[in-house]
Design a protein around this motif. Structure first.
Motif, PDB file in Angstrom:
ATOM      1  N   GLY A 118      37.627  19.676  21.787  1.00  0.00           N
ATOM      2  CA  GLY A 118      36.845  20.563  20.937  1.00  0.00           C
ATOM      3  C   GLY A 118      36.219  19.900  19.735  1.00  0.00           C
TER       4      GLY A 118
ATOM      5  N   ASN B 177      32.295  20.379  19.220  1.00  0.00           N
ATOM      6  CA  ASN B 177      31.909  21.217  18.079  1.00  0.00           C
ATOM      7  C   ASN B 177      31.000  20.467  17.109  1.00  0.00           C
ATOM      8  OD1 ASN B 177      33.423  23.306  19.112  1.00  0.00           O
ATOM      9  ND2 ASN B 177      35.211  22.896  17.827  1.00  0.00           N
TER      10      ASN B 177
ATOM     11  N   ARG C  48      32.982  22.885  26.801  1.00  0.00           N
ATOM     12  CA  ARG C  48      33.630  21.599  26.500  1.00  0.00           C
ATOM     13  C   ARG C  48      33.759  20.700  27.727  1.00  0.00           C
ATOM     14  NH1 ARG C  48      38.225  23.995  22.306  1.00  0.00           N
ATOM     15  NH2 ARG C  48      36.703  24.740  20.768  1.00  0.00           N
TER      16      ARG C  48
ATOM     17  N   ARG D 116      37.185  25.091  28.731  1.00  0.00           N
ATOM     18  CA  ARG D 116      37.880  24.472  27.614  1.00  0.00           C
ATOM     19  C   ARG D 116      39.304  24.145  28.078  1.00  0.00           C
ATOM     20  NH1 ARG D 116      37.733  28.849  23.078  1.00  0.00           N
ATOM     21  NH2 ARG D 116      38.572  27.122  21.862  1.00  0.00           N
TER      22      ARG D 116
ATOM     23  N   TYR E 276      36.004  29.368  28.994  1.00  0.00           N
ATOM     24  CA  TYR E 276      35.817  29.184  27.552  1.00  0.00           C
ATOM     25  C   TYR E 276      36.324  30.379  26.750  1.00  0.00           C
ATOM     26  CZ  TYR E 276      33.578  27.927  23.147  1.00  0.00           C
ATOM     27  OH  TYR E 276      33.350  27.595  21.836  1.00  0.00           O
TER      28      TYR E 276
END
Length: 399
Positions: free
Chosen positions: A222, A226, A250, A275, A286
């Motif tokens: 992440g 991000n 991700r 994710r 996600y």
């Protein structure tokens, strides 16, 4: 295989060793340190035949399909010829030794693990079983504590791509130049070099010959994803179809194209995004059915100026067919650190849209392979995108 499972060490050693040697899917055992292919080969010889016979038929078919396909489509492959299964295993090992320099300039040592085992497809169209990886620690150039910033680069700029087909029809496509610095692009390229490539693509199955690259897929924890999103979020559409921008999936798919390889015209499928699970040992959607992908983002990790890449442009067609007339498509040449974005989703499907961009990867022409990485952009999901209530999967709508 749709869910990550941590069975006994002996059981996992048997199954994973077969997958890594025969399918050439990775060079890492779950929870172990990096292991050479030669050592894995010696382990394979010690596996009792009764255990091999007990593997699921679909898994075995996929594993041996990789051995057959590796001669023609691995990164620097040997000529195809008839051979025994033992010889096929040796060819898988040899295919990892490139004839030309293949590694990125970055020298980071990458530790990784298998976080998901799933169905997917090979470049020859056959189905199989393979892996998605987790990275223990990102390369130094991609770590915030070592200077990787979420701020825009000074020369970063968005440029729209004209895919207008008529006064009333214009497909959404644009590029954001210089999202990644050259050393950051090298570090991403290095991850795939260290984990290893295969012609197996998890969760996707394309017709024979459509996809001609070798790939490696990983899930970020992440922090990196991000930070990239923070760099580009102001240049992304804040709403699509009335749904708000959420972030980036991700899951990152690295693709490498050796000389003569291409990706024929196609439209990318859409999905819910991925994710890691909270314990980092598996993957999940996600945010359940609350988000959905609407844009593909393709980042170029090398180019002619820095690395000597020849050819390998990405054609985005203005219409819904792959018209070869240059007036009917826009071609973006590889530019290190630059990303192109376009609508995806299979037109005519429940989840698709008529504005999806058909695109193709032109042939790589030089000795230096083209390297790209794909990630998907997430938006709020519409009620009709709820897969669990309908019993449908995003894979129902992919080519």
């Amino acid at each position: 295989p749709r869910h990550n499972s941590y069975a006994s060490v002996d059981c996992m050693t048997t199954v994973m060793t077969l997958a890594y040697i025969l399918a050439n899917l990775s060079r890492q055992m779950p929870g172990r340190t990096t292991m050479s292919l030669q050592k894995q080969s010696s382990m394979l010889q010690r596996i009792p035949k009764r255990q091999v016979a007990n593997l699921p038929r679909q898994s075995m078919r996929g594993m041996f399909a990789r051995s057959r396909a590796s001669a023609s489509l691995a990164q620097t492959a040997e000529p195809e010829h008839q051979q025994s299964e033992a010889a096929m295993t040796n060819d898988c090992i040899k295919s990892q030794k490139p004839k030309t320099k293949m590694f990125s300039p970055d020298k980071s040592k990458i530790d990784f693990r298998v976080v998901h085992t799933t169905y997917g497809g090979y470049t020859n169209g056959e189905a199989g079983v393979g892996h998605i990886f987790g990275i223990e620690e990102m390369p130094t150039a991609l770590q915030p504590k070592h200077g990787f910033s979420s701020k825009k680069n000074a020369n970063q700029v968005r440029e729209d791509i004209d895919l207008e087909t008529s006064k009333h029809s214009k497909k959404l496509a644009f590029k954001i130049r210089h999202v990644l610095k050259p050393d950051e692009a090298d570090a991403l390229w290095r991850i795939a070099d260290q984990v290893g490539y295969t012609d197996f693509l998890p969760d996707y199955n394309t017709p024979p010959g459509m996809r001609q690259n070798v790939v490696m897929c990983f899930i970020d924890d992440g922090d990196f994803t991000n930070a990239v999103f923070e760099r580009i979020k102001d240049d992304l559409p804040q709403k699509i179809d009335g749904r708000k921008l959420v972030g980036l999936s991700r899951r990152w798919n690295v693709g490498k194209y050796a000389k003569g390889r291409e990706f024929t015209p196609h439209i990318d499928g859409d999905m819910t995004g991925h994710r890691l699970t909270e314990d980092g040992k598996g993957i999940r959607s996600y945010d359940g059915d609350k988000v959905h992908t609407k844009l593909s983002a393709l980042f170029y990790l090398n180019d002619y100026k820095h690395d000597g890449v020849l050819g390998g442009g990405t054609k985005m067609f203005k219409g819904d067919h792959s018209d070869g007339d240059s007036q009917h498509y826009y071609e973006q040449q590889p530019e290190k650190g630059t990303a192109i974005f376009f609508r995806h989703g299979i037109p005519g499907s429940r989840l698709g849209n008529e504005g999806s961009v058909m695109h193709a990867g032109s042939k790589s022409l030089g000795d230096t392979p083209k390297v790209m990485i794909r990630v998907d952009v997430l938006y709020e999901a519409e009620p009709k995108d709820n897969f669990e209530k309908t019993g449908r999967s995003w894979r129902d709508f992919d080519f």
